[in-house]
Design a protein around this motif. Structure first.
Motif, PDB file in Angstrom:
ATOM      1  N   ARG A   6       0.848  -1.191   0.000  1.00  0.00           N
ATOM      2  CA  ARG A   6       0.000   0.000   0.000  1.00  0.00           C
ATOM      3  C   ARG A   6       0.882   1.239   0.000  1.00  0.00           C
ATOM      4  O   ARG A   6       1.774   1.381   0.843  1.00  0.00           O
ATOM      5  CB  ARG A   6      -0.911   0.029   1.236  1.00  0.00           C
ATOM      6  CG  ARG A   6      -1.897  -1.120   1.307  1.00  0.00           C
ATOM      7  CD  ARG A   6      -2.836  -0.971   2.495  1.00  0.00           C
ATOM      8  NE  ARG A   6      -2.148  -1.083   3.771  1.00  0.00           N
ATOM      9  CZ  ARG A   6      -1.868  -2.249   4.372  1.00  0.00           C
ATOM     10  NH1 ARG A   6      -2.193  -3.396   3.782  1.00  0.00           N
ATOM     11  NH2 ARG A   6      -1.270  -2.265   5.548  1.00  0.00           N
ATOM     12  N   VAL A   7       0.631   2.116  -0.935  1.00  0.00           N
ATOM     13  CA  VAL A   7       1.272   3.429  -0.937  1.00  0.00           C
ATOM     14  C   VAL A   7       0.175   4.467  -1.098  1.00  0.00           C
ATOM     15  O   VAL A   7      -0.926   4.165  -1.576  1.00  0.00           O
ATOM     16  CB  VAL A   7       2.325   3.570  -2.054  1.00  0.00           C
ATOM     17  CG1 VAL A   7       3.444   2.560  -1.862  1.00  0.00           C
ATOM     18  CG2 VAL A   7       1.697   3.407  -3.430  1.00  0.00           C
ATOM     19  N   TYR A   8       0.492   5.688  -0.690  1.00  0.00           N
ATOM     20  CA  TYR A   8      -0.502   6.760  -0.699  1.00  0.00           C
ATOM     21  C   TYR A   8       0.076   7.966  -1.427  1.00  0.00           C
ATOM     22  O   TYR A   8       1.260   8.288  -1.279  1.00  0.00           O
ATOM     23  CB  TYR A   8      -0.876   7.166   0.731  1.00  0.00           C
ATOM     24  CG  TYR A   8      -1.425   6.033   1.562  1.00  0.00           C
ATOM     25  CD1 TYR A   8      -2.799   5.879   1.743  1.00  0.00           C
ATOM     26  CD2 TYR A   8      -0.575   5.107   2.157  1.00  0.00           C
ATOM     27  CE1 TYR A   8      -3.302   4.830   2.507  1.00  0.00           C
ATOM     28  CE2 TYR A   8      -1.079   4.055   2.911  1.00  0.00           C
ATOM     29  CZ  TYR A   8      -2.441   3.916   3.076  1.00  0.00           C
ATOM     30  OH  TYR A   8      -2.938   2.875   3.832  1.00  0.00           O
ATOM     31  N   GLN A   9      -0.766   8.611  -2.202  1.00  0.00           N
ATOM     32  CA  GLN A   9      -0.348   9.831  -2.866  1.00  0.00           C
ATOM     33  C   GLN A   9      -0.064  10.900  -1.816  1.00  0.00           C
ATOM     34  O   GLN A   9      -0.823  11.062  -0.855  1.00  0.00           O
ATOM     35  CB  GLN A   9      -1.422  10.311  -3.838  1.00  0.00           C
ATOM     36  CG  GLN A   9      -1.608   9.404  -5.046  1.00  0.00           C
ATOM     37  CD  GLN A   9      -2.639   9.929  -6.013  1.00  0.00           C
ATOM     38  OE1 GLN A   9      -3.339  10.901  -5.746  1.00  0.00           O
ATOM     39  NE2 GLN A   9      -2.737   9.290  -7.163  1.00  0.00           N
ATOM     40  N   ASP A  10       1.030  11.634  -2.006  1.00  0.00           N
ATOM     41  CA  ASP A  10       1.411  12.663  -1.037  1.00  0.00           C
ATOM     42  C   ASP A  10       0.767  13.991  -1.417  1.00  0.00           C
ATOM     43  O   ASP A  10       1.419  14.935  -1.858  1.00  0.00           O
ATOM     44  CB  ASP A  10       2.944  12.791  -0.986  1.00  0.00           C
ATOM     45  CG  ASP A  10       3.403  13.633   0.201  1.00  0.00           C
ATOM     46  OD1 ASP A  10       2.552  14.016   1.026  1.00  0.00           O
ATOM     47  OD2 ASP A  10       4.609  13.906   0.298  1.00  0.00           O
ATOM     48  N   ASP A  11      -0.562  14.024  -1.272  1.00  0.00           N
ATOM     49  CA  ASP A  11      -1.316  15.253  -1.513  1.00  0.00           C
ATOM     50  C   ASP A  11      -2.514  15.268  -0.588  1.00  0.00           C
ATOM     51  O   ASP A  11      -2.627  14.429   0.320  1.00  0.00           O
ATOM     52  CB  ASP A  11      -1.745  15.362  -2.984  1.00  0.00           C
ATOM     53  CG  ASP A  11      -2.554  14.145  -3.453  1.00  0.00           C
ATOM     54  OD1 ASP A  11      -3.212  13.492  -2.612  1.00  0.00           O
ATOM     55  OD2 ASP A  11      -2.534  13.840  -4.663  1.00  0.00           O
TER      56      ASP A  11
END
Length: 271
Positions: free
Chosen positions: A52-57
């Motif tokens: 799982r990765v998340y957009q950094d916004d």
């Protein structure tokens, strides 16, 4: 609990910087911001069959993939879920290494992570299962290194790209790119296409990213970084230029980086 990291023997050493095995409790913080890197990476999650990765916004959109993925290089920061960073293995490729080893277009790879199953099918699934059944970290590393060797008998990075990478790593100045292109004997179009395909970004983007990473390395050990001095030493016009580039690559200001940084330069703990 352990963390082991090895450098593979030749010829893999020419395209792979490190192979690592992480078997540690979950971190104190749930999320971490990861600063961009010019290197592609392979990650195999041995705790969950998911990454799982998340957009950094502001959306912090969660992007889910299988437990075994290959991705990067990255030109912007992203966020990881440390709850899954408990039993993980990985490979750090040298810039241009992933293309040299398996022929992937690094520019396309930088846009999205690719499931290892989609590249190697049952072979990738068997690898993860064997790693799950192997209790010794050292043996897991050896197993992964052996598997990597099946990708290519003699990975050979392109000599022109290798020279440009080495030069821009030492002298990350945009004006020097034209000279590198002329010295290569290629047209500007051919040189640019070759560099993007192997490295995953333009030579100008690579130079800017390497300059940013040099600044991070200078600032991280200092309790109170002298950003004016670091800007000059890092080759920026002034502190405002440095701040602009810092926000571009890290999504935060230099002062926020100084306040939030953790023990690892490229990992920033988040609440």
């Amino acid at each position: 609990m352990s963390f082991l990291c090895i450098v593979p023997s030749p010829p893999l050493a020419s395209v792979i910087e490190a192979i690592w095995d992480w078997d540690m409790p979950a971190g104190e913080f749930r999320y971490e911001r990861i600063l961009p890197s010019p290197a592609a990476g392979l990650v195999i999650n041995l705790l969950e069959d998911e990454t799982r990765v998340y957009q950094d916004d502001e959306t912090r959109l969660c992007l889910r993939a299988s437990g075994s993925v290959i991705g990067g290089p990255y030109r912007q920061s992203w966020i990881i879920d440390t709850a899954e960073q408990v039993r993980v293995m990985g490979v750090v490729f040298r810039p241009g290494g992933v293309h040299a080893l398996i022929g992937l277009d690094a520019e396309e790879l930088g846009k999205r992570d690719i499931n290892l199953d989609d590249l190697f099918g049952a072979n990738a699934r068997r690898l993860r299962q064997r790693l799950l059944e192997t209790t010794s970290p050292r043996q897991r590393l050896e197993l992964l290194e052996q598997w990597l060797r099946t990708w290519s008998d003699d990975p050979s990075p392109d000599a022109v790209v290798l020279h440009a990478i080495a030069h821009l790593g030492c002298v990350p100045e945009v004006p020097s790119i034209g000279r590198l292109q002329r010295d290569s004997g290629y047209s500007a179009h051919r040189f640019g296409l070759l560099f993007r395909r192997h490295v995953g970004m333009t030579a100008k983007q690579y130079a800017r990213l390497m300059r940013f990473r040099a600044v991070v390395s200078m600032a991280h050990p200092n309790a109170q970084p002298d950003w004016s001095r670091i800007a000059v030493d890092g080759g920026y016009c002034d502190q405002a230029h440095l701040s602009h580039e810092f926000r571009r690559f890290a999504g935060i200001t230099p002062s926020q980086f100084a306040a939030m940084r953790g023990p690892y330069p490229n990992h920033i703990p988040l609440d």
